[in-house]
Write a protein that holds these residues in place. Structure first.
Motif, PDB file in Angstrom:
ATOM      1  N   SER A  10       0.805  -1.170   0.076  1.00 11.94           N
ATOM      2  CA  SER A  10       0.052  -0.155   0.131  1.00 11.94           C
ATOM      3  C   SER A  10       0.847   1.424   0.035  1.00 11.94           C
ATOM      4  N   GLY A  11       0.231   2.489   0.187  1.00  7.92           N
ATOM      5  CA  GLY A  11       1.143   3.757   0.166  1.00  7.92           C
ATOM      6  C   GLY A  11       1.113   4.165  -1.286  1.00  7.92           C
ATOM      7  N   LEU A  12       0.417   3.584  -1.970  1.00 10.68           N
ATOM      8  CA  LEU A  12       0.218   4.072  -3.366  1.00 10.68           C
ATOM      9  C   LEU A  12      -1.075   4.585  -4.038  1.00 10.68           C
ATOM     10  N   LEU A  13      -1.012   5.621  -4.963  1.00 12.51           N
ATOM     11  CA  LEU A  13      -2.292   6.338  -5.443  1.00 12.51           C
ATOM     12  C   LEU A  13      -2.805   4.989  -6.487  1.00 12.51           C
ATOM     13  N   ALA A  14      -4.211   5.156  -6.549  1.00 13.42           N
ATOM     14  CA  ALA A  14      -4.774   4.156  -7.384  1.00 13.42           C
ATOM     15  C   ALA A  14      -4.191   4.273  -8.927  1.00 13.42           C
ATOM     16  N   THR A  15      -3.555   5.416  -9.288  1.00 17.58           N
ATOM     17  CA  THR A  15      -3.061   5.359 -10.575  1.00 17.58           C
ATOM     18  C   THR A  15      -1.693   4.834 -10.639  1.00 17.58           C
ATOM     19  N   GLU A  16      -1.304   4.437  -9.581  1.00 13.79           N
ATOM     20  CA  GLU A  16       0.259   3.975  -9.361  1.00 13.79           C
ATOM     21  C   GLU A  16      -0.034   2.293  -9.232  1.00 13.79           C
ATOM     22  N   ALA A  17      -1.261   1.795  -8.838  1.00 14.25           N
ATOM     23  CA  ALA A  17      -1.268   0.336  -8.614  1.00 14.25           C
ATOM     24  C   ALA A  17      -0.717  -0.866  -9.551  1.00 14.25           C
ATOM     25  N   ASP A  18      -1.266  -0.342 -10.993  1.00 14.74           N
ATOM     26  CA  ASP A  18      -0.792  -1.258 -12.184  1.00 14.74           C
ATOM     27  C   ASP A  18       0.656  -1.401 -12.106  1.00 14.74           C
ATOM     28  N   GLU A  19       1.360  -0.158 -11.924  1.00 13.22           N
ATOM     29  CA  GLU A  19       2.953  -0.046 -12.144  1.00 13.22           C
ATOM     30  C   GLU A  19       3.453  -0.948 -10.997  1.00 13.22           C
TER      31      GLU A  19
END
Length: 279
Positions: free
Chosen positions: A240-249
């Motif tokens: 966790s700690g990630l934005l939804a836009t970063e999840a795929d990466e």
């Protein structure tokens, strides 16, 4: 009382925090500005007790957005307490600061936010706790070990211990976080072996069957690049700690280690992932 706030770009926040904390050994307050694009770190103290501005600016470097100094009202301590409220997670866990009363109908976790980075109310921590609370405990005791990467106040490792996982371990770059994790663990009747480790420069990350990684995107990518010590890929990584836009990466970065996304949670603009090693 003076409040010194240092605002930095979000993508540099984790690295900046590692440089800033030695100047503020009692810990910093963290909040988000500009829809999460800017992270604000704040420290409190009487005039003359706060870090010198040249030292702060040197620690923050090119990530600096703004430095703001304000005078805090006399009732700041009461307002700070009011900010830290208990949370309920998945109908199983009750996470509270020490001044709130215990609940007997859930597993009770008491976390002192004055020692490290909050009690678990942030979206990213709550998402981790939700996935953790719903995860069945492995039938094999050898598969119940936990490693909390960037343990902070220790809330994730302690919650895992309350849920039956053991042995518990955690690492953090900051000595204050290591101490806070040990103290909070003792207050909750569990044992967490916490030690210092630099996820940026330390090489392969320590591992366990369950790895908890509530880290910002740059540190998650560091872990994915460096891999796990002795190629000990976890059975389950909760990231966790990630934005939804970063999840795929992030999911793609850990897929290189054979970890497959099996769950994705979102709260506001934040996401958490459950990444598993196929059986």
């Amino acid at each position: 009382m003076i409040r010194l706030a240092i605002r930095v770009r979000r993508e540099d926040a984790e690295v900046v925090l590692a440089e800033l904390l030695p100047l503020a050994p009692s810990g910093v307050e963290e909040s988000e500005l500009d829809q999460g694009n800017v992270i604000e770190y704040a420290v409190y103290g009487a005039p003359g007790e706060l870090p010198e501005l040249p030292d702060v600016e040197a620690a923050v470097g090119g990530a600096l957005v703004e430095v703001v100094t304000t005078e805090v009202a006399d009732d700041w301590a009461d307002r700070w307490r009011a900010f830290h409220r208990p949370i309920e997670v998945a109908g199983r866990l009750y996470v509270r600061p020490p001044w709130e009363p215990e609940r007997t109908d859930m597993m009770d976790l008491v976390i002192d936010p004055g020692q490290a980075f909050g009690t678990g109310a942030h979206h990213t921590t709550r998402l981790c706790l939700e996935i953790l609370a719903e995860e069945p405990l492995p039938s094999d005791p050898q598969a119940r070990g936990v490693m909390d990467l960037g343990c902070g106040s220790g809330v994730l490792a302690i919650a895992a211990g309350k849920l039956g996982w053991s042995p518990l371990a955690g690492v953090d770059h900051e000595l204050e976080s290591v101490r806070a994790t040990a103290e909070n663990a003792a207050a909750n009747g569990v044992e967490v072996h916490a030690e210092r480790f630099d996820l940026i420069r330390g090489g392969a990350a320590p591992s366990a069957p369950l790895v908890l990684a509530n880290l910002l995107r740059p540190l998650l990518l560091c872990v994915a690049r460096a891999g796990f010590r002795d190629n000990n890929v976890p059975d389950l990584l909760i990231a966790s700690g990630l934005l939804a836009t970063e999840a795929d990466e992030i999911a793609a970065a850990f897929a290189r280690h054979g970890l497959v996304e099996t769950d994705r949670r979102q709260s506001a603009e934040w996401s958490a992932l459950a990444l598993r090693r196929p059986v």
